[in-house]
Design a protein around this motif. Sequence first.
Motif, PDB file in Angstrom:
ATOM      1  N   ALA A   1     -54.814 -62.850  35.317  1.00 61.39           N
ATOM      2  CA  ALA A   1     -55.985 -63.688  35.038  1.00 61.39           C
ATOM      3  C   ALA A   1     -55.701 -65.141  35.414  1.00 61.39           C
ATOM      4  O   ALA A   1     -54.564 -65.612  35.338  1.00 61.39           O
ATOM      5  CB  ALA A   1     -56.372 -63.594  33.563  1.00 61.39           C
ATOM      6  N   LYS A   2     -56.742 -65.860  35.791  1.00 59.55           N
ATOM      7  CA  LYS A   2     -56.642 -67.273  36.162  1.00 59.55           C
ATOM      8  C   LYS A   2     -57.015 -68.184  35.001  1.00 59.55           C
ATOM      9  O   LYS A   2     -56.521 -69.308  34.897  1.00 59.55           O
ATOM     10  CB  LYS A   2     -57.563 -67.552  37.358  1.00 59.55           C
ATOM     11  N   TRP A   3     -57.926 -67.726  34.153  1.00 57.21           N
ATOM     12  CA  TRP A   3     -58.352 -68.501  32.986  1.00 57.21           C
ATOM     13  C   TRP A   3     -58.282 -67.623  31.745  1.00 57.21           C
ATOM     14  O   TRP A   3     -58.558 -66.433  31.800  1.00 57.21           O
ATOM     15  CB  TRP A   3     -59.798 -68.966  33.106  1.00 57.21           C
TER      16      TRP A   3
ATOM     17  N   LEU B   1     -54.716 -73.098  18.422  1.00 57.73           N
ATOM     18  CA  LEU B   1     -54.595 -71.910  19.271  1.00 57.73           C
ATOM     19  C   LEU B   1     -54.254 -72.289  20.707  1.00 57.73           C
ATOM     20  O   LEU B   1     -53.366 -71.702  21.335  1.00 57.73           O
ATOM     21  CB  LEU B   1     -55.907 -71.123  19.256  1.00 57.73           C
ATOM     22  N   ALA B   2     -54.990 -73.257  21.237  1.00 54.66           N
ATOM     23  CA  ALA B   2     -54.755 -73.683  22.618  1.00 54.66           C
ATOM     24  C   ALA B   2     -53.332 -74.206  22.786  1.00 54.66           C
ATOM     25  O   ALA B   2     -52.643 -73.882  23.764  1.00 54.66           O
ATOM     26  CB  ALA B   2     -55.779 -74.740  23.015  1.00 54.66           C
TER      27      ALA B   2
ATOM     28  N   GLY C   1     -54.585 -78.871  25.342  1.00 56.55           N
ATOM     29  CA  GLY C   1     -54.267 -77.953  26.432  1.00 56.55           C
ATOM     30  C   GLY C   1     -55.468 -77.273  27.053  1.00 56.55           C
ATOM     31  O   GLY C   1     -55.339 -76.522  28.021  1.00 56.55           O
ATOM     32  N   VAL C   2     -56.658 -77.523  26.517  1.00 55.97           N
ATOM     33  CA  VAL C   2     -57.889 -76.972  27.105  1.00 55.97           C
ATOM     34  C   VAL C   2     -58.191 -77.749  28.385  1.00 55.97           C
ATOM     35  O   VAL C   2     -58.075 -78.982  28.423  1.00 55.97           O
ATOM     36  CB  VAL C   2     -59.059 -77.077  26.111  1.00 55.97           C
ATOM     37  N   SER C   3     -58.564 -77.031  29.433  1.00 53.24           N
ATOM     38  CA  SER C   3     -58.876 -77.683  30.704  1.00 53.24           C
ATOM     39  C   SER C   3     -60.332 -77.495  31.132  1.00 53.24           C
ATOM     40  O   SER C   3     -60.826 -78.220  32.004  1.00 53.24           O
ATOM     41  CB  SER C   3     -57.955 -77.149  31.812  1.00 53.24           C
ATOM     42  N   VAL C   4     -61.011 -76.531  30.513  1.00 48.69           N
ATOM     43  CA  VAL C   4     -62.389 -76.210  30.888  1.00 48.69           C
ATOM     44  C   VAL C   4     -63.202 -75.984  29.613  1.00 48.69           C
ATOM     45  O   VAL C   4     -62.703 -75.388  28.652  1.00 48.69           O
ATOM     46  CB  VAL C   4     -62.465 -74.935  31.752  1.00 48.69           C
ATOM     47  N   ILE C   5     -64.437 -76.456  29.620  1.00 44.25           N
ATOM     48  CA  ILE C   5     -65.386 -76.129  28.564  1.00 44.25           C
ATOM     49  C   ILE C   5     -66.465 -75.232  29.144  1.00 44.25           C
ATOM     50  O   ILE C   5     -67.027 -75.538  30.203  1.00 44.25           O
ATOM     51  CB  ILE C   5     -66.044 -77.392  27.980  1.00 44.25           C
ATOM     52  N   TYR C   6     -66.712 -74.102  28.472  1.00 44.36           N
ATOM     53  CA  TYR C   6     -67.883 -73.307  28.834  1.00 44.36           C
ATOM     54  C   TYR C   6     -69.032 -73.758  27.954  1.00 44.36           C
ATOM     55  O   TYR C   6     -68.950 -73.706  26.713  1.00 44.36           O
ATOM     56  CB  TYR C   6     -67.673 -71.790  28.657  1.00 44.36           C
ATOM     57  N   HIS C   7     -70.115 -74.173  28.584  1.00 40.08           N
ATOM     58  CA  HIS C   7     -71.298 -74.606  27.844  1.00 40.08           C
ATOM     59  C   HIS C   7     -72.488 -74.512  28.786  1.00 40.08           C
ATOM     60  O   HIS C   7     -72.354 -74.731  29.986  1.00 40.08           O
ATOM     61  CB  HIS C   7     -71.134 -76.044  27.361  1.00 40.08           C
ATOM     62  N   SER C   8     -73.643 -74.195  28.255  1.00 40.52           N
ATOM     63  CA  SER C   8     -74.830 -74.130  29.101  1.00 40.52           C
ATOM     64  C   SER C   8     -76.067 -74.555  28.321  1.00 40.52           C
ATOM     65  O   SER C   8     -76.075 -74.543  27.088  1.00 40.52           O
ATOM     66  CB  SER C   8     -75.037 -72.704  29.639  1.00 40.52           C
ATOM     67  N   LEU C   9     -77.072 -74.967  29.057  1.00 39.90           N
ATOM     68  CA  LEU C   9     -78.415 -75.057  28.501  1.00 39.90           C
ATOM     69  C   LEU C   9     -79.037 -73.706  28.793  1.00 39.90           C
ATOM     70  O   LEU C   9     -79.405 -73.407  29.930  1.00 39.90           O
ATOM     71  CB  LEU C   9     -79.217 -76.178  29.155  1.00 39.90           C
ATOM     72  N   ARG C  10     -79.113 -72.874  27.779  1.00 31.58           N
ATOM     73  CA  ARG C  10     -79.492 -71.488  28.005  1.00 31.58           C
ATOM     74  C   ARG C  10     -80.982 -71.349  28.296  1.00 31.58           C
ATOM     75  O   ARG C  10     -81.782 -72.226  27.960  1.00 31.58           O
ATOM     76  CB  ARG C  10     -79.076 -70.647  26.800  1.00 31.58           C
TER      77      ARG C  10
ATOM     78  N   ALA D   1     -68.486 -86.649  30.732  1.00 31.52           N
ATOM     79  CA  ALA D   1     -67.827 -87.946  30.585  1.00 31.52           C
ATOM     80  C   ALA D   1     -66.316 -87.829  30.394  1.00 31.52           C
ATOM     81  O   ALA D   1     -65.605 -88.829  30.456  1.00 31.52           O
ATOM     82  CB  ALA D   1     -68.439 -88.702  29.402  1.00 31.52           C
ATOM     83  N   SER D   2     -65.836 -86.618  30.167  1.00 30.21           N
ATOM     84  CA  SER D   2     -64.404 -86.385  29.940  1.00 30.21           C
ATOM     85  C   SER D   2     -63.745 -85.887  31.226  1.00 30.21           C
ATOM     86  O   SER D   2     -64.420 -85.560  32.196  1.00 30.21           O
ATOM     87  CB  SER D   2     -64.230 -85.324  28.841  1.00 30.21           C
ATOM     88  N   PRO D   3     -62.422 -85.780  31.253  1.00 28.57           N
ATOM     89  CA  PRO D   3     -61.741 -85.203  32.423  1.00 28.57           C
ATOM     90  C   PRO D   3     -61.822 -83.672  32.479  1.00 28.57           C
ATOM     91  O   PRO D   3     -61.295 -83.063  33.409  1.00 28.57           O
ATOM     92  CB  PRO D   3     -60.282 -85.649  32.229  1.00 28.57           C
ATOM     93  N   LEU D   4     -62.441 -83.045  31.491  1.00 30.69           N
ATOM     94  CA  LEU D   4     -62.547 -81.585  31.446  1.00 30.69           C
ATOM     95  C   LEU D   4     -63.484 -81.067  32.526  1.00 30.69           C
ATOM     96  O   LEU D   4     -64.472 -81.720  32.887  1.00 30.69           O
ATOM     97  CB  LEU D   4     -63.067 -81.136  30.081  1.00 30.69           C
ATOM     98  N   ASP D   5     -63.195 -79.871  33.028  1.00 31.88           N
ATOM     99  CA  ASP D   5     -64.120 -79.184  33.928  1.00 31.88           C
ATOM    100  C   ASP D   5     -65.183 -78.457  33.102  1.00 31.88           C
ATOM    101  O   ASP D   5     -64.947 -78.079  31.946  1.00 31.88           O
ATOM    102  CB  ASP D   5     -63.369 -78.164  34.788  1.00 31.88           C
ATOM    103  N   LEU D   6     -66.331 -78.254  33.713  1.00 32.93           N
ATOM    104  CA  LEU D   6     -67.442 -77.568  33.061  1.00 32.93           C
ATOM    105  C   LEU D   6     -67.715 -76.240  33.758  1.00 32.93           C
ATOM    106  O   LEU D   6     -67.844 -76.182  34.986  1.00 32.93           O
ATOM    107  CB  LEU D   6     -68.709 -78.424  33.106  1.00 32.93           C
ATOM    108  N   ALA D   7     -67.798 -75.168  32.958  1.00 31.61           N
ATOM    109  CA  ALA D   7     -68.280 -73.864  33.429  1.00 31.61           C
ATOM    110  C   ALA D   7     -69.648 -73.642  32.791  1.00 31.61           C
ATOM    111  O   ALA D   7     -69.787 -73.750  31.569  1.00 31.61           O
ATOM    112  CB  ALA D   7     -67.314 -72.761  33.042  1.00 31.61           C
ATOM    113  N   PHE D   8     -70.642 -73.330  33.592  1.00 27.17           N
ATOM    114  CA  PHE D   8     -72.035 -73.254  33.119  1.00 27.17           C
ATOM    115  C   PHE D   8     -72.731 -72.176  33.935  1.00 27.17           C
ATOM    116  O   PHE D   8     -73.059 -72.382  35.098  1.00 27.17           O
ATOM    117  CB  PHE D   8     -72.678 -74.630  33.325  1.00 27.17           C
TER     118      PHE D   8
END
Length: 330
Positions: free
Chosen positions: A110-112, A129-130, A162-171, A194-201
Motif C-alpha cells: 500500500a502507498k497510503w 495513532l499516527a 505524521g499525517v501527510s494527507v487529509i481526506y475531506h469533501s463537500l459531499r 492553508a496548511s502544508p497537508l495534501d487534500l484527498a477529495f
Amino acid sequence: MVSDSDIIEYAYKNALRGNALDRETVIALLEIRAESVAAGKLGEAARKVAAEITENSGRVWASIGVDYAPCPVSCHFCSFGEQWGVVREEYRWSTAEIVDLAKKFLYGGAKWITLRTTEYYSLAELTALAKQIRQTIPGNYGIVANTGELTDQTARLLMSSGVSVIYHSLRLREGIDTGLSIKSRLETLAAVQASPLDLAFLVEPVGSEHTSAELADAFLTAMNYDASLTGVMARIPVPGTPLGHIPVVSERRLAQIAAVTRLAAGCNAPDICIHPASLLALEWGANVVVVEVGAIPRDTGNSKKEWNNFDLETAFTWFKQADYKVDRGV
C-alpha cells in the motif's frame, strides 16, 4: 453542433497541456451516455492521460475504520447514523491492532494508510495513532486522516503527528442528505488548503439521483481547494438508512465519472481514485483503489477482513491487467 468526439478530443489535449476543464465541458462529458461507444472513447482518452501524468503508476490506499459507533450526525447514506438504529454497538480497535493492520498493508504494497474515524473521535487519540505508526513502520508512505471538522490549528497538529494527507469533501447534497453544514465543510477544506497537508477529495457519495451538474460542481470544489487526489466514490445502499432503497449506480457510469475527473483535472490532481474498486475504471484512467477493513460506513460490519472481498492481491492483479506498475510505500 459539437459532437461527443470533439468534446473528448478537446478534453484530452487540454489535459495533456496540464490544464483544468471548465464547468460546461465537464458537464458535457458527464452527459455522454455511459453505455455508448463514445463513453468507451472517453475512457480510452483518459487512460492515455493517466499513463502520461502518473508515469503509468497505480497506487493502493488502505483504509482502517478505527471506531465503530452510532454517530449523531446521521447522514442519510451512512450505516453509523444514530437515528437509523443500524449500528447499535460501540467498538474501537486498539493501537496494537491498528499498527498490525498498517504493517500488513504497507509491507504488502500500500502507498497510503488511512485512519478513518467517526465524527467525534478524539483528536488526541488520532494523533497518537499516527505517531505510533510512523515510529513503528519506516518508509515512504502517506498517513491519511479521515476524521471530523478541522481548524488551522488542528490541521497542523495532525501534520506534526505524521499525517501527510487529509481526506475531506463537500459531499453531494451536503446539508440535505448529511447532518453537517456546507459552511463547516468548507471551513475544514480551507484549513487544509492553508496548511502544508495534501487534500484527498472524491466526488461522493454518487447515486443515480445526482445530476451531472451536481457531480461537476463537487469536482470543481475539489479543484478549488487544491486536491491532489480526486476521483469518485459510489453511494452504497445500506438497508435501514433513508437512501438504502436506491440502487447503486452502474460500474460503467462510475468508470465514466472517474474518466471525466482524470481529463478534467489534468496534472493538477495526478491521482484519480475509484471506489469501490473497478477494473473497468482502471482501464478508463483511474490509478488508485481502496482496500478497507474495520468500521465501514457503507456496511454494518466491523471486521479485519477486507470489505467486499477486495484485497491487495486482487488490487495488484487488476493493476497488472490494466497495464499499470505499482508504486509502493515501503
